[in-house]
Design an enzyme around this catalytic site. Structure first.
Site, PDB file in Angstrom:
ATOM      1  N   TYR A   1       0.847  -1.209   0.000  1.00  0.00           N
ATOM      2  CA  TYR A   1       0.000   0.000   0.000  1.00  0.00           C
ATOM      3  C   TYR A   1       0.879   1.255   0.000  1.00  0.00           C
ATOM      4  CZ  TYR A   1      -3.838   3.088   1.496  1.00  0.00           C
ATOM      5  OH  TYR A   1      -4.782   4.086   1.576  1.00  0.00           O
TER       6      TYR A   1
HETATM    7  N1  LIG Z   1     -10.309   5.781   4.535  1.00  0.00           N
HETATM    8  C1  LIG Z   1      -9.041   5.985   4.858  1.00  0.00           C
HETATM    9  O1  LIG Z   1      -8.660   5.931   6.025  1.00  0.00           O
HETATM   10  C2  LIG Z   1      -8.046   6.364   3.779  1.00  0.00           C
HETATM   11  C3  LIG Z   1      -6.845   6.983   4.170  1.00  0.00           C
HETATM   12  C4  LIG Z   1      -5.932   7.301   3.182  1.00  0.00           C
HETATM   13  C5  LIG Z   1      -6.205   7.054   1.850  1.00  0.00           C
HETATM   14  N2  LIG Z   1      -7.384   6.451   1.517  1.00  0.00           N
HETATM   15  C6  LIG Z   1      -7.619   6.188   0.093  1.00  0.00           C
HETATM   16  O2  LIG Z   1      -8.856   6.739  -0.291  1.00  0.00           O
HETATM   17  C7  LIG Z   1      -9.394   6.011  -1.391  1.00  0.00           C
HETATM   18  C8  LIG Z   1     -10.838   5.654  -1.107  1.00  0.00           C
HETATM   19  O3  LIG Z   1     -10.865   4.806   0.020  1.00  0.00           O
HETATM   20  P1  LIG Z   1     -12.131   4.628   0.959  1.00  0.00           P
HETATM   21  O4  LIG Z   1     -11.633   4.843   2.342  1.00  0.00           O
HETATM   22  O5  LIG Z   1     -13.293   5.401   0.480  1.00  0.00           O
HETATM   23  O6  LIG Z   1     -12.346   3.035   0.796  1.00  0.00           O
HETATM   24  P2  LIG Z   1     -13.625   2.161   0.415  1.00  0.00           P
HETATM   25  O7  LIG Z   1     -13.187   0.734   0.557  1.00  0.00           O
HETATM   26  O8  LIG Z   1     -14.807   2.636   1.188  1.00  0.00           O
HETATM   27  O9  LIG Z   1     -13.861   2.521  -1.128  1.00  0.00           O
HETATM   28  C9  LIG Z   1     -12.971   2.130  -2.136  1.00  0.00           C
HETATM   29  C10 LIG Z   1     -13.762   1.814  -3.389  1.00  0.00           C
HETATM   30  O10 LIG Z   1     -12.825   1.429  -4.412  1.00  0.00           O
HETATM   31  C11 LIG Z   1     -13.389   0.352  -5.127  1.00  0.00           C
HETATM   32  N3  LIG Z   1     -12.338  -0.426  -5.798  1.00  0.00           N
HETATM   33  C12 LIG Z   1     -11.438  -1.263  -5.231  1.00  0.00           C
HETATM   34  N4  LIG Z   1     -10.686  -1.827  -6.180  1.00  0.00           N
HETATM   35  C13 LIG Z   1     -11.108  -1.344  -7.374  1.00  0.00           C
HETATM   36  C14 LIG Z   1     -10.724  -1.553  -8.716  1.00  0.00           C
HETATM   37  N5  LIG Z   1      -9.749  -2.404  -9.035  1.00  0.00           N
HETATM   38  N6  LIG Z   1     -11.378  -0.873  -9.702  1.00  0.00           N
HETATM   39  C15 LIG Z   1     -12.377  -0.020  -9.391  1.00  0.00           C
HETATM   40  N7  LIG Z   1     -12.801   0.205  -8.136  1.00  0.00           N
HETATM   41  C16 LIG Z   1     -12.173  -0.444  -7.136  1.00  0.00           C
HETATM   42  C17 LIG Z   1     -14.118  -0.475  -4.072  1.00  0.00           C
HETATM   43  O11 LIG Z   1     -15.081  -1.349  -4.644  1.00  0.00           O
HETATM   44  C18 LIG Z   1     -14.728   0.624  -3.209  1.00  0.00           C
HETATM   45  O12 LIG Z   1     -16.018   0.972  -3.653  1.00  0.00           O
HETATM   46  C19 LIG Z   1      -8.479   4.794  -1.570  1.00  0.00           C
HETATM   47  O13 LIG Z   1      -7.580   5.029  -2.624  1.00  0.00           O
HETATM   48  C20 LIG Z   1      -7.738   4.719  -0.257  1.00  0.00           C
HETATM   49  O14 LIG Z   1      -6.488   4.089  -0.374  1.00  0.00           O
HETATM   50  C21 LIG Z   1      -8.307   6.107   2.443  1.00  0.00           C
END
Ligand SMILES: NC(=O)c1ccc[n+]([C@@H]2O[C@H](COP(=O)([O-])OP(=O)(O)OC[C@H]3O[C@@H](n4cnc5c(N)ncnc54)[C@H](O)[C@@H]3O)[C@@H](O)[C@H]2O)c1
Length: 250
Positions: free
Chosen positions: A157
């Site tokens: 990651y």
């Molecule tokens: N929530 C946190 O704490 C956090 C912190 C830092 C960064 N992020 C980043 O924010 C972004 C969104 O995360 P989130 O927290 O909303 O997570 P989440 O799991 O709620 O949503 C992520 C979405 O991405 C989709 N997804 C996964 N693989 C995929 C693919 N190959 N093609 C298309 N869609 C795909 C999933 O189905 C899901 O709907 C991510 O990139 C994550 O790494 C999140």
């Protein structure tokens, strides 16, 4: 928190991973601010749910796996038959398991990098030519503090997100002579489904590093993404915008 509407009238935005979490909230604010929104997500059930929740004639959803270039290319062509793409939010991502590097499942490691880094590359690769043609574009790549700091037991990651930051800096410079902005954002932990992929101890460790002492709210995150995606952002590009509650002060 009061949500400010932005002006996205006559703009078309693609939000990857928009079926839930950050992406869903961004899609909602874009729609409320007048944009046409296309969500690309790999999860058909969650897409169905989010379609019902957003319930907008200005919303289209496609089941797309961003790690597969052919799929991204196909749906890009479908979208540009009808409209230019003004905004791209590369938000789809997974964390993968919490494991030390020497014990990490090799296929899983590749998958995490494939989605977080190659997914961002694939969408930029397919969509940027349309933005160049129109001399307009706003791209926001959702990275993470993990990409700046490197989180222990999250090597894939951290690498995927660090790669997305490098890609942002490089592509932003390639496009800097055009009205196209490419920026990355580095959020700290927010309570979305993604946290379920990590152990409780790992999540607690992440939270303990945040001087604000709390999780980031999705609406707070959306505000930053919206400004970077707006027409008003005429100068910032190839940059990394921190939203980590004081954790990564560089
Ligand atoms: N929530 C946190 O704490 C956090 C912190 C830092 C960064 N992020 C980043 O924010 C972004 C969104 O995360 P989130 O927290 O909303 O997570 P989440 O799991 O709620 O949503 C992520 C979405 O991405 C989709 N997804 C996964 N693989 C995929 C693919 N190959 N093609 C298309 N869609 C795909 C999933 O189905 C899901 O709907 C991510 O990139 C994550 O790494 C999140």
């Amino acid at each position: 928190m009061k949500n400010i509407d932005f002006n996205f009238k006559n703009r078309t935005a693609i939000v990857t991973g928009g079926a839930q979490g950050f992406g869903l909230n961004i899609a909602k604010r874009f729609l409320n601010s007048g944009a046409k929104v296309i969500i690309w997500d790999v999860d058909p059930e969650m897409l169905d749910k989010s379609n019902k929740e957003l319930n907008s004639p200005n919303l289209i959803s496609h089941v797309v796996d961003v790690s597969k270039y052919k799929e991204v290319e196909h749906f890009t062509k479908e979208v540009i038959k009808k409209s230019n793409i003004d905004i791209l939010i590369n938000n789809a991502g997974i964390t993968g398991p919490t494991a030390s590097l020497w014990e990490y499942d090799i296929e899983m490691w590749k998958k995490v990098v494939d989605i977080n880094l190659m997914g961002t590359f694939n969408c930029c690769r397919a969509i940027v030519p349309n933005m160049i043609k129109n001399n307009y574009g706003r791209i926001v790549n959702v990275a993470s503090v993990a990409g700046k700091d490197g989180n222990a037991n999250a090597s894939a990651y951290s690498v995927g997100k660090a790669g997305a930051i490098g890609l942002t800096k490089s592509l932003g410079k390639e496009l800097a002579d055009k009205n196209i902005a490419v920026n990355a954002v580095t959020p700290a932990g927010a309570k979305t489904r993604i946290l379920d992929q990590m152990t409780k101890e790992h999540v607690q460790r992440m939270l303990s590093k945040v001087p604000r002492g709390r999780f980031l709210e999705v609406e707070e995150f959306t505000s930053l993404v919206c400004w970077l995606s707006s027409e008003e952002n005429t100068f910032s590009t190839a940059a990394v915008f921190d939203i980590s509650g004081g954790r990564s002060t560089y």
